[in-house]
Design an enzyme around this catalytic site. Structure first.
Site, PDB file in Angstrom:
ATOM      1  CE  LYS B 106      47.387  70.943 161.385  1.00  0.00           C
ATOM      2  NZ  LYS B 106      47.759  70.533 160.320  1.00  0.00           N
ATOM      3  NE  ARG B 107      55.134  74.308 153.670  1.00  0.00           N
ATOM      4  CZ  ARG B 107      54.912  72.675 153.953  1.00  0.00           C
ATOM      5  NH1 ARG B 107      54.459  72.598 154.793  1.00  0.00           N
ATOM      6  NH2 ARG B 107      55.853  72.057 153.307  1.00  0.00           N
TER       7      ARG B 107
END
Lengths: 307, 307
Positions: B106-107
């Site tokens: 989830k960058r």
């Protein structure tokens, strides 16, 4: 409590700036690369050690004039686990030198997962019956797209251990507006995110009136920043976008309150790579960075008087 | 191209599910903990090795029936750099076993930083003149709050190296709606994000018609999922929220197209901790997980026929 420790250091040094540690090997002067490749091998370990030595050199050069550092996780993760190990060392060294450490991780996930991130980055992890501190930052950056579930575990650690966090509100990059500028009722999305940030931190005000939940507000949209400063009086701002991205001292002044408080301005490449703008071969990198850091401080303090 | 490799494996195994590897030491059967603490010490290394052995055991048990794994970075980062090292090993082992690997990270960050993340997680990093693969996943999860800048570097790697990505659209957690359900003109925020996702991936369709830019769409809001499936015909869905979070097979059916394609459903704790629901002492963990994985597959395939 909350951002008091950071604001105190800013007041002592009369400098509301943070050194972004976003290192790529190309930023490291050749003599340090040569030393480390000779000592550790012409491989990833040599690269990691060269960056670490450079980080430490920068921190040595600036620790009496710059109150905080902000290592950006991406540049360590791109070197795999060895990079992460070096990030831990970098944070440890920064704390020894007295810096306030903001881990720029921009994490955001659901409750139980956010809890794991919070343990790893701000708090402690229970391991074999003991509490182990891993990354041990003073503060992190977070993404609130998933709502309070993604924030609460960090806020709990922040309250318990006198730490703090910044939530992405209005980012400095060109496409920040793709989602953030969408109109949502009588607000736009970044205002919604800002209002949520201020609401989530309610009750955590420190002695300067700022809550443990700060906001990332880019320097590249000064009018929006001015409006957000008024809109979110209890929210401390982390301001990227000064320098390389085009934000000026005149722009960032709007991030501060009337006491010259409530914000800190980041610079990464302009400080890390200052040596590339001198005639030297990089052996003067500390002096070059120090001059650049002083110039940045003085530039901003033309517009901001810190009381 | 794009999600073809994943969809092919799903079709071969007739199983549209992914094993989430979100390990906490409490999930590891006592005999594995005892072995590893004896062998590596009653410390963080022992913990890391126990989790690795458990991960491998699970992957051994399911590799002929489950097409993909999804390690969640938070649970590795909470163990510091040693955890990250073990995450690299876990991904390597998964690929050896033939799994499609989705790194749940989830960058989301600005261009140059997203580039660094993309190099570290999907692509390769130039180190000492060589291209080094670090985490080496087939696919990552991303956060699009910062717009296309945060996505493009990953998309470039995806195109060049036949990989793919999932962008958070409608998440499964209770507070997902804090921002995502805000009305934005004639849409709500998660629809805006979904439309962006579909637009960003234009031109990357694979043989099943799906683009390299997928979306995370939680199982806990089946009506919204149904609407998103119609709205985003070229977007492959990663569906969390089945099982522990309350989503049912009846709910997740709406994630699939009329050929039973275009989606994969995640389960983490219900598969990893299946052994806790048997009478055994954990020595049966592989058998228990296998039974749970088969039950999940059969449950979903009551509603979804994969052509």
């Amino acid at each position: 409590m909350s951002f008091d420790k950071l604001q105190d250091q800013i007041r002592t040094m009369k400098n509301p700036t943070v050194l972004g540690l976003d290192p790529r090997i190309e930023y490291v002067p050749q003599h340090i690369q040569d030393e480390c490749y000779a000592e550790f091998g012409h491989n990833i370990q040599g690269t990691v050690e060269a960056i670490y030595r450079f980080n430490c050199g920068l921190m040595d050069a600036l620790c009496d004039i710059v109150p905080a550092v902000k290592p950006q996780a991406a540049y360590y993760e791109m070197l795999g686990w060895r990079g992460m190990e070096m990030m831990e060392r970098t944070i440890r060294y920064a704390k020894e030198k007295g810096y306030y450490v903001i881990a720029d991780i921009k994490r955001g996930d659901i409750g139980s997962t956010a809890q794991a991130y919070a343990e790893g980055w701000l708090g402690k992890t229970k391991v074999a019956g003991e509490d182990v501190e891993n990354f041990g930052a003073d503060c992190v950056t977070l993404n609130g797209y998933m709502g309070i579930d993604a924030i609460q575990p960090f806020l709990d650690v922040a309250k318990a251990e006198d730490k703090s966090l910044f939530i992405l509100v209005k980012t400095s990059n060109p496409s920040g507006g793709d989602l953030q500028d969408m109109v949502a009722g009588d607000r736009v999305v970044y205002q919604v995110m800002g209002d949520l940030t201020e609401r989530w931190g309610a009750g955590t005000e420190g002695k300067y009136g700022y809550q443990a939940t700060g906001a990332v507000v880019g320097a590249t949209y000064p009018a929006d920043m001015k409006e957000l400063r008024q809109r979110l009086p209890k929210t401390f701002f982390l301001v990227p976008g000064y320098g390389a991205q085009g934000g000026t001292a005149e722009d960032v002044q709007y991030a501060f309150d009337s006491y010259g408080r409530g914000a800190i301005v980041n610079a990464s490449r302009s400080l890390m790579c200052a040596w590339k703008k001198t005639d030297g071969d990089g052996r003067d990198f500390q002096e070059a960075s120090r001059k650049a850091a002083i110039a940045m401080r003085d530039d901003i303090c033309k517009y901001v008087t810190i009381l």
